[in-house]
Enzyme design. Structure first.
Site, short mmCIF file in Angstrom:
data_model
loop_
_atom_site.label_atom_id
_atom_site.label_comp_id
_atom_site.label_asym_id
_atom_site.label_seq_id
_atom_site.Cartn_x
_atom_site.Cartn_y
_atom_site.Cartn_z
N LYS A 11 -18.90 8.86 -30.99
CA LYS A 11 -17.98 7.78 -30.62
C LYS A 11 -17.04 8.19 -29.48
O LYS A 11 -16.91 9.36 -29.15
CB LYS A 11 -17.19 7.35 -31.85
CG LYS A 11 -18.06 6.70 -32.93
CD LYS A 11 -17.22 6.25 -34.10
CE LYS A 11 -18.05 5.56 -35.16
NZ LYS A 11 -17.21 5.11 -36.29
N PHE A 59 -11.23 -6.22 -39.36
CA PHE A 59 -11.26 -5.04 -38.48
C PHE A 59 -12.18 -5.20 -37.27
O PHE A 59 -12.20 -4.33 -36.40
CB PHE A 59 -11.68 -3.79 -39.28
CG PHE A 59 -13.06 -3.88 -39.87
CD1 PHE A 59 -14.19 -3.55 -39.12
CD2 PHE A 59 -13.24 -4.27 -41.18
CE1 PHE A 59 -15.46 -3.63 -39.65
CE2 PHE A 59 -14.52 -4.35 -41.74
CZ PHE A 59 -15.62 -4.03 -40.96
N ARG A 87 -26.05 11.88 -42.92
CA ARG A 87 -24.86 11.31 -43.57
C ARG A 87 -24.06 12.42 -44.27
O ARG A 87 -22.83 12.42 -44.24
CB ARG A 87 -25.24 10.19 -44.53
CG ARG A 87 -25.77 8.97 -43.75
CD ARG A 87 -25.90 7.74 -44.59
NE ARG A 87 -24.62 7.23 -45.04
CZ ARG A 87 -23.72 6.59 -44.27
NH1 ARG A 87 -23.98 6.40 -42.99
NH2 ARG A 87 -22.59 6.14 -44.78
N THR A 93 -16.41 8.56 -44.45
CA THR A 93 -15.79 7.80 -43.37
C THR A 93 -14.33 8.18 -43.18
O THR A 93 -13.86 8.35 -42.05
CB THR A 93 -15.91 6.29 -43.66
OG1 THR A 93 -17.29 5.96 -43.81
CG2 THR A 93 -15.31 5.46 -42.54
N ARG A 104 -16.77 14.95 -39.63
CA ARG A 104 -15.54 14.15 -39.72
C ARG A 104 -14.36 14.97 -40.22
O ARG A 104 -13.23 14.77 -39.75
CB ARG A 104 -15.78 12.92 -40.59
CG ARG A 104 -16.65 11.89 -39.87
CD ARG A 104 -16.97 10.72 -40.73
NE ARG A 104 -17.65 9.66 -39.99
CZ ARG A 104 -18.46 8.79 -40.55
NH1 ARG A 104 -18.69 8.83 -41.86
NH2 ARG A 104 -19.04 7.86 -39.82
N ASN A 114 -13.29 8.24 -36.08
CA ASN A 114 -13.90 9.24 -36.95
C ASN A 114 -15.10 9.95 -36.32
O ASN A 114 -15.95 10.50 -37.03
CB ASN A 114 -14.24 8.64 -38.32
CG ASN A 114 -15.29 7.55 -38.24
OD1 ASN A 114 -15.86 7.28 -37.19
ND2 ASN A 114 -15.54 6.92 -39.37
N HIS A 117 -21.09 8.02 -35.97
CA HIS A 117 -21.69 6.97 -36.79
C HIS A 117 -23.09 7.42 -37.13
O HIS A 117 -23.76 8.07 -36.32
CB HIS A 117 -21.76 5.64 -36.01
CG HIS A 117 -22.72 4.66 -36.60
ND1 HIS A 117 -22.38 3.83 -37.64
CD2 HIS A 117 -24.04 4.41 -36.34
CE1 HIS A 117 -23.44 3.09 -37.96
NE2 HIS A 117 -24.45 3.42 -37.19
#
Length: 141
Positions: A11, A59, A87, A93, A104, A114, A117
């Protein structure tokens, strides 16, 4: 165990802090192969399309604003149980709840910022991969 593909985003917050290499190192160290990758700067239209399932949620505007705030890295990962393994590597998250040593826990600034993704199911992986990559751009290794 099944060989599968998953989709990943580094991100804007992580790209801005020059963490692409660190994150790629962790992905490869976890035994996942990067079989497609590119840097993109999402338009508002692209962000709306990619996150269409969240349209109407409180959001959604902030998510679009963040994801269009700077370049992102999108990649396809391949490996045994790639979705679950990635994951686990990402962590929860909320970085405050993420296990030590996860991406993270180590790099996220907040729940919104964070760093990464990852697809949460085979169906979302297929949809997300197709959104960014034609099959001709994926190079199995």
């Amino acid at each position: 165990m099944a060989l599968e593909r998953t989709f990943s985003i580094v991100k804007p917050d992580a790209v801005e802090r020059n963490l692409i290499g660190e994150i790629y190192h962790r992905i490869e160290k976890a035994g996942l192969r990067i079989v497609a990758a590119k840097m993109v700067h999402l338009t508002e239209e692209q962000a709306s399309g990619f996150y269409a399932e969240h349209e109407g949620k409180p959001f959604f505007p902030a998510l679009k604003e963040f994801m269009t705030s700077g370049p992102i890295m999108v990649q396809v990962l391949e490996g045994e149980d790639a979705i679950a393994r990635y994951r686990e590597l990402m962590g929860k998250t909320n970085p405050e709840e993420a296990a030590c040593g996860t991406i993270r826990a180590d790099y996220a600034l907040s729940m919104r910022h964070n760093s990464v993704h990852g697809s949460d199911s085979p169906e979302s992986a297929a949809r997300e991969i197709e959104f960014f990559f034609p099959e001709s751009e994926i190079c199995p290794r």
